[in-house]
Design an enzyme around this catalytic site. Structure first.
Site, PDB file in Angstrom:
ATOM      1  N   GLN A 343       0.636  -1.076   0.185  1.00 19.17           N
ATOM      2  CA  GLN A 343      -0.064  -0.052   0.150  1.00 19.17           C
ATOM      3  C   GLN A 343       0.820   1.242  -0.022  1.00 19.17           C
ATOM      4  O   GLN A 343       2.055   1.191   0.761  1.00 19.17           O
ATOM      5  CB  GLN A 343      -0.807   0.022   1.133  1.00 19.17           C
ATOM      6  CG  GLN A 343      -1.951   1.262   1.218  1.00 19.17           C
ATOM      7  CD  GLN A 343      -2.987   1.131   2.496  1.00 19.17           C
ATOM      8  OE1 GLN A 343      -3.064  -0.072   3.229  1.00 19.17           O
ATOM      9  NE2 GLN A 343      -3.615   2.290   2.447  1.00 19.17           N
ATOM     10  N   ASP A 344       0.489   1.954  -0.971  1.00 21.77           N
ATOM     11  CA  ASP A 344       1.266   3.549  -0.951  1.00 21.77           C
ATOM     12  C   ASP A 344       2.741   3.383  -1.352  1.00 21.77           C
ATOM     13  O   ASP A 344       3.493   3.821  -0.881  1.00 21.77           O
ATOM     14  CB  ASP A 344       1.243   4.235   0.514  1.00 21.77           C
ATOM     15  CG  ASP A 344      -0.311   4.763   0.745  1.00 21.77           C
ATOM     16  OD1 ASP A 344      -1.171   4.322  -0.471  1.00 21.77           O
ATOM     17  OD2 ASP A 344      -0.480   5.307   1.445  1.00 21.77           O
ATOM     18  N   ASP A 365      -3.623   2.006  -3.742  1.00 22.94           N
ATOM     19  CA  ASP A 365      -3.300   3.198  -3.781  1.00 22.94           C
ATOM     20  C   ASP A 365      -1.821   3.375  -4.169  1.00 22.94           C
ATOM     21  O   ASP A 365      -1.082   4.318  -3.728  1.00 22.94           O
ATOM     22  CB  ASP A 365      -3.785   3.984  -2.779  1.00 22.94           C
ATOM     23  CG  ASP A 365      -5.232   4.091  -2.358  1.00 22.94           C
ATOM     24  OD1 ASP A 365      -5.780   3.582  -3.303  1.00 22.94           O
ATOM     25  OD2 ASP A 365      -5.611   4.384  -1.163  1.00 22.94           O
ATOM     26  N   ARG A 433      -8.770   5.608  -7.611  1.00 18.86           N
ATOM     27  CA  ARG A 433      -9.961   6.119  -6.841  1.00 18.86           C
ATOM     28  C   ARG A 433      -9.804   7.488  -6.376  1.00 18.86           C
ATOM     29  O   ARG A 433      -8.466   7.963  -6.317  1.00 18.86           O
ATOM     30  CB  ARG A 433     -10.547   5.312  -5.762  1.00 18.86           C
ATOM     31  CG  ARG A 433      -9.338   5.084  -4.633  1.00 18.86           C
ATOM     32  CD  ARG A 433      -9.832   4.125  -3.373  1.00 18.86           C
ATOM     33  NE  ARG A 433      -8.765   3.891  -2.479  1.00 18.86           N
ATOM     34  CZ  ARG A 433      -8.971   3.607  -1.099  1.00 18.86           C
ATOM     35  NH1 ARG A 433     -10.120   3.313  -0.720  1.00 18.86           N
ATOM     36  NH2 ARG A 433      -8.007   3.435  -0.256  1.00 18.86           N
TER      37      ARG A 433
END
Length: 528
Positions: A343-344, A365, A433
């Site tokens: 994530q990230d 993301d 998103r």
């Protein structure tokens, strides 16, 4: 506000700022109340402008732009004072981490505003496009401070830094300057900015780095340093003039967290290839870091270049936000590099950035931030997430409609990583998103493999947030999941059919790349 009313408002604002309205008619004079009424945030504009009688009667929109930036700067300086005084109240690790981030971010905000003012007043090569980039960055820095305080649940403690109308005043400056924009500056591919020396050209494609490096780093002791950070500190502190610092990092796994600060401009890191030179760390938000401070490598200095290196965060899928690389380096290039995390993974924080022939791995993301950034000829690998999770490739963070930022993925490939391929049917994967209200992401002429769900794009936490104000676009993509028939029906989603519209998100226009990329020697496509 309904979508119709919102777009009517934007139309009126943009109409007011059309270039032919730059100068007032002869004999026409408007007071500061009138000028402030044309901004997105008129009340703080009026309140702070009235404090100085010299700002009572701007002579032109350019004059008013300067005033709005000056007022934003004054409020940012107050926030800087508040940030310094808060240091005495850091009685917990969470407060200390958030405070350190915000102290640095407010300092960086002031630098961006000051650079913009200096450019307007004294720099002949300065453009309105530069101003929009730097103002966009200043706005992003304030928002990043606020976001970090929320992550660590210390927003009340940090509130003196972010509650002084700095964001609103920068937003006003963005709107005024946005109306002065015509288009990104154009240069032919054989032109170079005046600050680029002949020695610096083609650095990224030259393979004889060892003889040209200022410093060599090697795990086995065969170089001048074993630590990359130590080598960067040494080389930048002993730089003569404004020349580029080239650091050659021999193959090996380097376990360290690296900071290339805003004073370390024109640093270049060169490895032995993304499979062989690896910089790795394991910081994450659950460990008490903000997303911003979790980065294995954080870059703020202007003109950063990297080639043949993998940036990695090994916190793993169970530890949430964990950044491998965070960059807010203006005019930065990453060529043939790898970015690995979950994530990230890759925080494209701010400014103008270009990624060429890179590999990016992640789950949620994992390409995010608010830079103006183009990914060209890159391979985006989606990894296996935790059970019950969905994969989301992008989360673009544009928070103001006048920011000239966005994520553009061009001539690239989106596919499943080896760990996801055997179980790809068990997980949904989305192109992006909306992290912020004006989130903007486009996919251009890229291969989209079958892992992408037919609707393509995901809501933010199952809400209707930003569906009318975001801009998501797809243009001439191909592959098993490139069809747009079953894509989301949001007002902000667009199947782009016009080459003119798609060209807004190319190297030439989104990041003004033809004005600065030729100096690096990295191959790039300027248009579609």
């Amino acid at each position: 506000m309904s979508a119709t009313v919102f777009f009517l408002f934007l139309f009126l604002v943009f109409s007011f700022f059309l270039p032919e309205h730059h100068a007032l008619a002869d004999g026409e004079s408007k007071d500061i109340n009138w000028w402030c009424s044309t901004t997105p945030h008129p009340e703080p504009c009026k309140y702070f402008m009235r404090r100085d009688p010299q700002r009572s009667n701007p002579k032109s929109r350019e004059d008013f732009r300067t005033m709005t930036i000056q007022v934003a700067m004054e409020r940012a300086l107050y926030a800087q004072t508040d940030a310094q005084s808060l240091g005495q109240g850091c009685r917990s690790k969470r407060r200390l981490v958030a405070w350190r981030d915000c102290r640095n971010l407010i300092d960086d905000t002031i630098i961006q505003l000051n650079s913009t003012l200096q450019g307007i007043q004294t720099n002949n090569s300065f453009t309105d496009f530069d101003a929009q980039t730097w103002l966009s960055t200043a706005f992003t820095y304030i928002e990043t401070c606020h976001a970090g305080s929320l992550e660590l649940n210390v927003s009340k403690f940090i509130s003196p830094i972010v509650s002084g109308n700095v964001s609103e005043l920068i937003s006003n400056s963005l709107a005024i300057n946005g109306g002065l924009l015509d288009q990104a500056p154009e240069q032919t591919d054989d032109e170079f900015p005046s600050w680029v020396t002949s020695r610096e050209r083609n650095l990224l494609t030259d393979i004889q780095f060892a003889s040209r490096a200022n410093v060599i780093v090697a795990k086995d002791g065969s170089g001048g340093f074993r630590s990359i950070q130590a080598a960067i500190n040494y080389a930048t502190s002993r730089r003569v003039g404004n020349g580029r610092v080239v650091i050659y990092i021999k193959r090996g796994v380097y376990r360290e967290n690296i900071a290339i600060s805003r004073t370390m401009n024109k640093v270049m890191l060169v490895g032995d290839g993304l499979r062989y030179t690896i910089i790795t760390g394991s910081r994450s938000v659950p460990q008490g870091f903000t997303t911003y401070s979790s980065a294995t490598v954080g870059v703020d200095g202007i003109g950063f270049l990297a080639r043949g290196i993998t940036f990695r965060n090994t916190a793993g899928p169970n530890n949430g936000q964990a950044v491998a690389l965070r960059s807010a380096s203006d005019l930065s290039v990453f060529y043939a590099c790898g970015f690995e995390g979950y994530q990230d993974t890759l925080f494209v924080h701010a400014q103008r950035q270009f990624y060429k022939a890179c590999y990016i791995y992640g789950t949620i993301d994992f390409i995010f931030g608010n830079a103006a950034v183009v990914f060209q000829n890159c391979i985006i690998y989606v990894r296996k997430p935790l059970v019950g999770q969905a994969n989301v490739i992008t989360a673009q963070g544009r928070g103001d409609p006048f920011q000239n930022t966005g994520i553009s993925i061009h001539n690239s490939r989106i596919t499943a990583a080896p760990d996801l391929k055997p179980v790809v049917a068990q997980f949904k994967t989305y192109l992006g998103r909306p992290w912020q209200q004006y989130s903007r992401t486009v996919i251009l002429k890229s291969f989209i493999d079958s892992l992408i769900t037919p609707d393509g794009w995901m809501r933010w936490q199952d809400s209707n947030f930003a569906l009318s104000t975001l801009y998501y676009g797809e243009y001439n993509n191909f592959g098993p999941a490139a069809g747009t028939r079953n894509r989301v029906k949001w007002p902000g989603y667009h199947v782009i059919t016009s080459a003119n519209v798609a060209s807004r998100f190319t190297v030439s226009n989104l990041i003004a790349g033809r004005a600065w990329l030729p100096s690096t020697g990295v191959p790039f496509t300027a248009g579609l």
